[in-house]
Write a protein that holds these residues in place. Structure first.
Motif, PDB file in Angstrom:
ATOM      1  N   PHE A   1      54.931 -78.367  17.917  1.00 21.67           N
ATOM      2  CA  PHE A   1      55.678 -77.299  17.724  1.00 21.67           C
ATOM      3  C   PHE A   1      56.263 -76.484  18.954  1.00 21.67           C
ATOM      4  N   SER A   2      57.478 -76.386  19.060  1.00 18.27           N
ATOM      5  CA  SER A   2      57.891 -75.571  20.098  1.00 18.27           C
ATOM      6  C   SER A   2      57.540 -74.315  20.299  1.00 18.27           C
ATOM      7  N   SER A   3      57.363 -73.690  18.949  1.00 19.20           N
ATOM      8  CA  SER A   3      56.970 -72.136  18.904  1.00 19.20           C
ATOM      9  C   SER A   3      55.661 -72.077  18.251  1.00 19.20           C
ATOM     10  N   PHE A   4      54.830 -71.539  18.986  1.00 20.96           N
ATOM     11  CA  PHE A   4      53.323 -71.441  18.432  1.00 20.96           C
ATOM     12  C   PHE A   4      53.566 -70.304  17.182  1.00 20.96           C
ATOM     13  N   HIS A   5      54.296 -69.475  17.439  1.00 26.68           N
ATOM     14  CA  HIS A   5      54.540 -68.404  16.185  1.00 26.68           C
ATOM     15  C   HIS A   5      54.970 -69.152  14.964  1.00 26.68           C
ATOM     16  N   ASP A   6      55.635 -70.139  15.011  1.00 29.24           N
ATOM     17  CA  ASP A   6      56.157 -71.037  13.684  1.00 29.24           C
ATOM     18  C   ASP A   6      55.027 -71.610  13.272  1.00 29.24           C
ATOM     19  N   LEU A   7      54.231 -72.307  14.181  1.00 29.11           N
ATOM     20  CA  LEU A   7      52.960 -73.109  13.894  1.00 29.11           C
ATOM     21  C   LEU A   7      52.010 -71.957  12.911  1.00 29.11           C
ATOM     22  N   VAL A   8      51.803 -70.871  13.448  1.00 29.98           N
ATOM     23  CA  VAL A   8      50.832 -69.793  12.797  1.00 29.98           C
ATOM     24  C   VAL A   8      51.431 -69.454  11.575  1.00 29.98           C
TER      25      VAL A   8
ATOM     26  N   GLN B   1      51.500 -66.490  21.359  1.00 31.85           N
ATOM     27  CA  GLN B   1      52.581 -67.056  21.908  1.00 31.85           C
ATOM     28  C   GLN B   1      52.401 -67.244  23.693  1.00 31.85           C
ATOM     29  N   PHE B   2      52.106 -66.133  24.050  1.00 35.55           N
ATOM     30  CA  PHE B   2      51.911 -66.045  25.580  1.00 35.55           C
ATOM     31  C   PHE B   2      50.847 -67.229  25.934  1.00 35.55           C
ATOM     32  N   VAL B   3      49.810 -67.036  25.216  1.00 36.66           N
ATOM     33  CA  VAL B   3      48.639 -68.124  25.496  1.00 36.66           C
ATOM     34  C   VAL B   3      49.002 -69.450  25.590  1.00 36.66           C
ATOM     35  N   ALA B   4      49.918 -69.633  24.356  1.00 35.67           N
ATOM     36  CA  ALA B   4      50.144 -71.279  24.163  1.00 35.67           C
ATOM     37  C   ALA B   4      51.275 -71.702  25.258  1.00 35.67           C
ATOM     38  N   ASP B   5      51.970 -70.639  25.752  1.00 39.00           N
ATOM     39  CA  ASP B   5      53.047 -71.067  26.686  1.00 39.00           C
ATOM     40  C   ASP B   5      52.610 -71.054  28.196  1.00 39.00           C
ATOM     41  N   LEU B   6      51.466 -70.934  28.165  1.00 40.50           N
ATOM     42  CA  LEU B   6      50.625 -70.768  29.588  1.00 40.50           C
ATOM     43  C   LEU B   6      50.957 -72.208  30.237  1.00 40.50           C
ATOM     44  N   PRO B   7      51.313 -72.125  31.513  1.00 43.77           N
ATOM     45  CA  PRO B   7      51.259 -73.434  32.665  1.00 43.77           C
ATOM     46  C   PRO B   7      50.014 -73.973  32.625  1.00 43.77           C
ATOM     47  N   ARG B   8      49.927 -75.359  32.417  1.00 46.61           N
ATOM     48  CA  ARG B   8      48.585 -76.271  32.366  1.00 46.61           C
ATOM     49  C   ARG B   8      48.140 -76.582  33.792  1.00 46.61           C
TER      50      ARG B   8
END
Length: 327
Positions: free
Chosen positions: A275-282, A319-326
């Motif tokens: 999912f490109s958006s964690f918001h949409d996944l939730v 969403q912020f957490v999901a977008d963190l750099p790895r």
């Protein structure tokens, strides 16, 4: 978590299985293959490249089935543990087994999510290590400090943990949850840097707020009125550090549960990372799935499996957490 099956007979396996109950094949977990593989009578596995792997030396101590490159050595997960109970501490060792089982799940999920795990032994300044301490004879405070995660092994005991949960009026408390929360502190310490700090402050608050004062205020006054509109839990209201850690723990709860549900045909998402958006996944997957799981739990006479509500501000934090750099 994936759905595992025996490579010899095809029987379904649990992540913790050390032997197939159907064909009696000895088993080990390959972190590189992310698979349960058969091992021979010497506890060895030969991979497709011809490399020989060996079952962890903690098999009998903590039930660890993970494979290591070195005969009689520790696997990657066990190698992260810096301190454990003494051999004379029977209670602590029993609790240690439960904690190590949860830690292995944590490592697998961090691998799946793409967060690198650098052991403290390789990087003394930024690496990760665990002190899993028995509180049989001493007080232990669970927490994170500059890469060292300390856990009170008493939390492995169901009766003790449930009493604490009720005393603190918490809807959820598990050993795996503790690991996920504390690793959230480590992830923030390692990955929320540079320009991300200001964004994080806009979502979670200023992390420079005095932590000791925040603890005193939280336990003397409780959470602020209407906290449910902005936080995932009462504990998250205590301090921006705790808000981030609670949010990260829920990010892991959601990702792991969706992956497991998909593996068993209960959801149609191949991977949360698709999912490109964690918001949409939730919104599209997690909320309907968690409602169904809550109803299933109630059908068995138990409480909600996921007793939380995710308001819009928490979705932004997730969403912020999901977008963190790895890296």
């Amino acid at each position: 978590m994936k759905a595992f099956s025996c490579r010899v007979c095809g029987n379904s396996l649990y992540f913790e299985n050390s032997i197939c109950v159907s064909c009696k094949t000895n088993l080990g977990f390959s972190r590189s293959e992310r698979a349960i593989v058969p091992v021979d009578g010497k506890g060895q596995y030969v991979d497709a490249d011809g490399d020989i792997w060996h079952v962890c030396k903690n098999l009998n101590l903590s039930g660890c089935t993970w494979l290591t490159e070195f005969p009689g050595g520790f696997c990657f997960s066990c190698g992260l543990t810096r301190t454990r109970p003494s051999d004379a501490d029977a209670v602590g060792l029993r609790e240690f087994k439960v904690a190590e089982e949860a830690k292995r799940r944590l490592v697998v999920e961090l691998d799946t999510l793409g967060f690198p795990i650098v052991p403290r032994s390789e990087d003394p300044e930024n690496g990760l290590a665990f002190d899993l301490l028995s509180s049989v004879e001493e007080d232990v405070t669970t927490g994170h400090d500059s890469g060292i995660i300390t856990l009170d092994l008493a939390e492995s005991d169901d009766a003790h943990r449930e009493k604490v949960r009720v005393d603190l009026d918490e809807p959820y408390r598990t050993m795996l949850g503790h690991f996920r929360h504390e690793i959230g502190h480590y992830i923030e310490w390692q990955h929320v840097r540079g320009d991300l700090i200001e964004t994080a402050r806009g979502l979670f608050g200023n992390e420079e707020e005095n932590y000791a004062d925040a603890i005193e205020r939280h336990y003397s006054q409780g959470p602020p009125a209407g906290w449910e509109q902005n936080y995932i839990s009462m504990y998250a209201t205590m301090h921006p550090f705790e808000d981030f850690a609670e949010t990260f723990a829920h990010y892991m709860h959601i990702c792991d549960t969706i992956e497991t549900a998909s593996a068993f045909g209960l959801a149609t998402v191949a991977s949360p990372q698709e999912f490109s958006s964690f918001h949409d996944l939730v919104v599209g997957v997690w909320i309907p799935l968690s409602v169904a799981l809550n109803q299933i739990n109630r059908s068995m006479g138990k409480g909600a499996l996921y007793p939380f509500v995710i308001p819009p501000p928490v979705l932004e934090k997730l969403q912020f957490v999901a977008d963190l750099p790895r890296a």
